[in-house]
Design an enzyme around this catalytic site. Structure first.
Site, PDB file in Angstrom:
ATOM      1  N   SER A  39       0.818  -1.203   0.000  1.00 48.98           N
ATOM      2  CA  SER A  39       0.000   0.000   0.000  1.00 48.98           C
ATOM      3  C   SER A  39       0.859   1.264   0.000  1.00 48.98           C
ATOM      4  O   SER A  39       1.587   1.518  -0.948  1.00 48.98           O
ATOM      5  CB  SER A  39      -0.955  -0.045   1.203  1.00 48.98           C
ATOM      6  OG  SER A  39      -1.955   0.930   1.112  1.00 48.98           O
ATOM      7  N   ASP A  49      11.085   5.016  -9.510  1.00 47.71           N
ATOM      8  CA  ASP A  49      10.826   5.619 -10.823  1.00 47.71           C
ATOM      9  C   ASP A  49      11.563   6.938 -11.015  1.00 47.71           C
ATOM     10  O   ASP A  49      11.923   7.301 -12.142  1.00 47.71           O
ATOM     11  CB  ASP A  49       9.326   5.840 -11.020  1.00 47.71           C
ATOM     12  CG  ASP A  49       8.580   4.567 -11.389  1.00 47.71           C
ATOM     13  OD1 ASP A  49       9.220   3.494 -11.398  1.00 47.71           O
ATOM     14  OD2 ASP A  49       7.367   4.645 -11.663  1.00 47.71           O
ATOM     15  N   LYS A  59      -0.751  -4.001  -3.425  1.00 46.20           N
ATOM     16  CA  LYS A  59      -2.041  -3.368  -3.123  1.00 46.20           C
ATOM     17  C   LYS A  59      -2.013  -1.952  -3.681  1.00 46.20           C
ATOM     18  O   LYS A  59      -1.402  -1.058  -3.109  1.00 46.20           O
ATOM     19  CB  LYS A  59      -2.330  -3.336  -1.624  1.00 46.20           C
ATOM     20  CG  LYS A  59      -3.689  -2.715  -1.293  1.00 46.20           C
ATOM     21  CD  LYS A  59      -3.939  -2.690   0.200  1.00 46.20           C
ATOM     22  CE  LYS A  59      -5.305  -2.081   0.514  1.00 46.20           C
ATOM     23  NZ  LYS A  59      -5.367  -0.644   0.230  1.00 46.20           N
TER      24      LYS A  59
END
Length: 412
Positions: free
Chosen positions: A310, A321, A335
């Site tokens: 999460s 990224d 999740k």
């Protein structure tokens, strides 16, 4: 043409009659308090739920079926709401009675009582599954691991329990015991007794790890509650004063928590970059960004495993990224859905899936997880072995920081 005129005349008469006398002929039926509660829950889901097909069903008919059910008291209204939500086949969209709603609000504020487990329903099988034990909790000390399946609580089978029903069975007075029957891959079923306790959720553990070559700021973040951003900012500032020249952020077994806390923590490490995208049911993308400057520009390695979920995945994905951190460990839980809490008129509430998130590179990780840059599998280790020579994932992170230091030295 005459027939058309006659038809229009009849239609006009009918409309006029309806406007004048319709309310007397068909009086509105007043809803009971229980029906109002069911309708309120239905409207919240109708307005906010991520899937506008409502699991490919006629959501209005679901409401009508619920209202046609005899609703004689609040318990029957609660059951009707739960039955409505079950049709969505989404374990994260759920009803919370007043006690459960208050408890969930307390949990995210920084303190709870119980065994210290974050749980979920496995999407494919519906089995009750451990996301992660909370660091230092009775469950962690008892040896509960991420991905463990809880088949019984105090002898009660869990196959038909909601998440909140399961959580209620595990809660209790401090010092009392609860029995969990655990299934684990490649291991026999076992019964584990856990003593309930008060769990203080100080989410940050930080220390400077010094040796001949390294001044590593080691930070273990155990969950994203309301305290996490400010506690982590304080830890980074203190480690900077102590001379840290590289960081290891340990997100292993961090089950997540508050979305906003995950975003704020990411902003501590990033300059001006996208942290996460959110996508609602209209496909509209929102974004959360960092505005800098970061608290430190020192190299960063993040440790992740199957219990990283999460908000932890939002943070890990943002820093991966944006090339701010290297990820080491195992694929994360996966999740990628966002829930929001809604309070109902009697103090009960709903947790509703309202959006999904994507990483800055638009990766949708729900049920897929994030793959580390360097995959290092590890057998479960004891609490006291974390961040020591017995911790192979931690040692791999230390080696990566040393390699980074050597590369910087060669460039200079």
């Amino acid at each position: 043409m005459d027939n058309i005129k006659v038809f229009r005349g009849i239609l006009s008469f009918i409309m006029a009659f309806w406007l004048a006398f319709g309310s007397f002929c068909f009086p509105a039926v007043a809803l009971t308090d229980e029906q109002k509660l069911v309708s309120q829950a239905w409207r919240i889901v109708n307005r906010t739920y991520l899937d506008d097909t409502f699991n490919h069903q006629n959501w209005a008919q679901v409401r009508q079926k619920a209202l046609n059910t005899p609703l004689k008291d609040s318990s029957s209204a609660y059951e009707a709401i739960q039955n409505m939500l079950k049709t969505l086949d989404d374990p994260f969209t759920r009803f919370l009675d007043p006690e459960q709603y208050r408890s969930l609000q307390v949990n995210t504020s920084g303190e709870l009582t119980g065994v210290g487990l974050q749980i979920a329903l496995e999407p494919k099988t519906g089995q009750l599954q451990v996301v992660a034990p909370i660091a230092g909790s009775p469950a962690e000390k008892a040896g509960i691991q991420p991905r463990d399946r809880i088949t019984q609580i105090e002898g009660t089978p869990t196959e038909n329990l909601t998440l909140d029903q399961a959580a209620s069975l595990m809660r209790g007075r401090i010092g009392t015991t609860v029995s969990l029957t655990i299934e684990r891959d490649d291991a026999p079923t076992q019964e584990i007794l856990i003593v309930r306790d008060r769990i203080t959720l100080n989410p940050v553990i930080a220390k400077l790890k010094k040796d001949q070559e390294n001044n590593i700021g080691y930070i273990r973040l155990t969950q994203f509650n309301a305290n996490a951003p400010i506690e982590l900012a304080h830890a980074i500032s203190e480690l900077e004063k102590q001379g840290a020249d590289g960081y290891i952020l340990d997100l292993r077994n961090n089950p997540g928590g508050l979305l906003q806390a995950g975003i704020e923590v990411a902003r501590l490490w990033l300059d001006s970059n996208v942290v996460v995208y959110t996508v609602n049911r209209q496909g509209i993308q929102g974004s959360f960004e960092s505005f800098g400057p970061a608290l430190t520009q020192d190299p960063l390695v993040i440790l992740v495993n199957q219990g990283t979920a999460s908000a932890s995945e939002i943070l890990a994905g943002a820093l991966q990224d944006n090339h701010r951190a290297t990820l080491v460990g195992e694929k994360t839980f996966g999740k990628g859905l966002i829930q929001s809490l809604f309070e109902l008129s009697d103090g009960s509430g709903l947790a509703v899936t309202i959006a999904k998130y994507e990483t800055p590179n638009h990766r949708d990780i729900n049920k897929l997880g994030i793959t580390p840059d360097k995959v290092i599998t590890s057998e479960p280790i004891k609490l006291q072995e974390i961040a020591t020579s017995s911790d192979t994932q931690y040692q791999a992170a230390v080696e990566l920081l040393a390699e980074n230091r050597q590369q910087l030295a060669l460039r200079s």
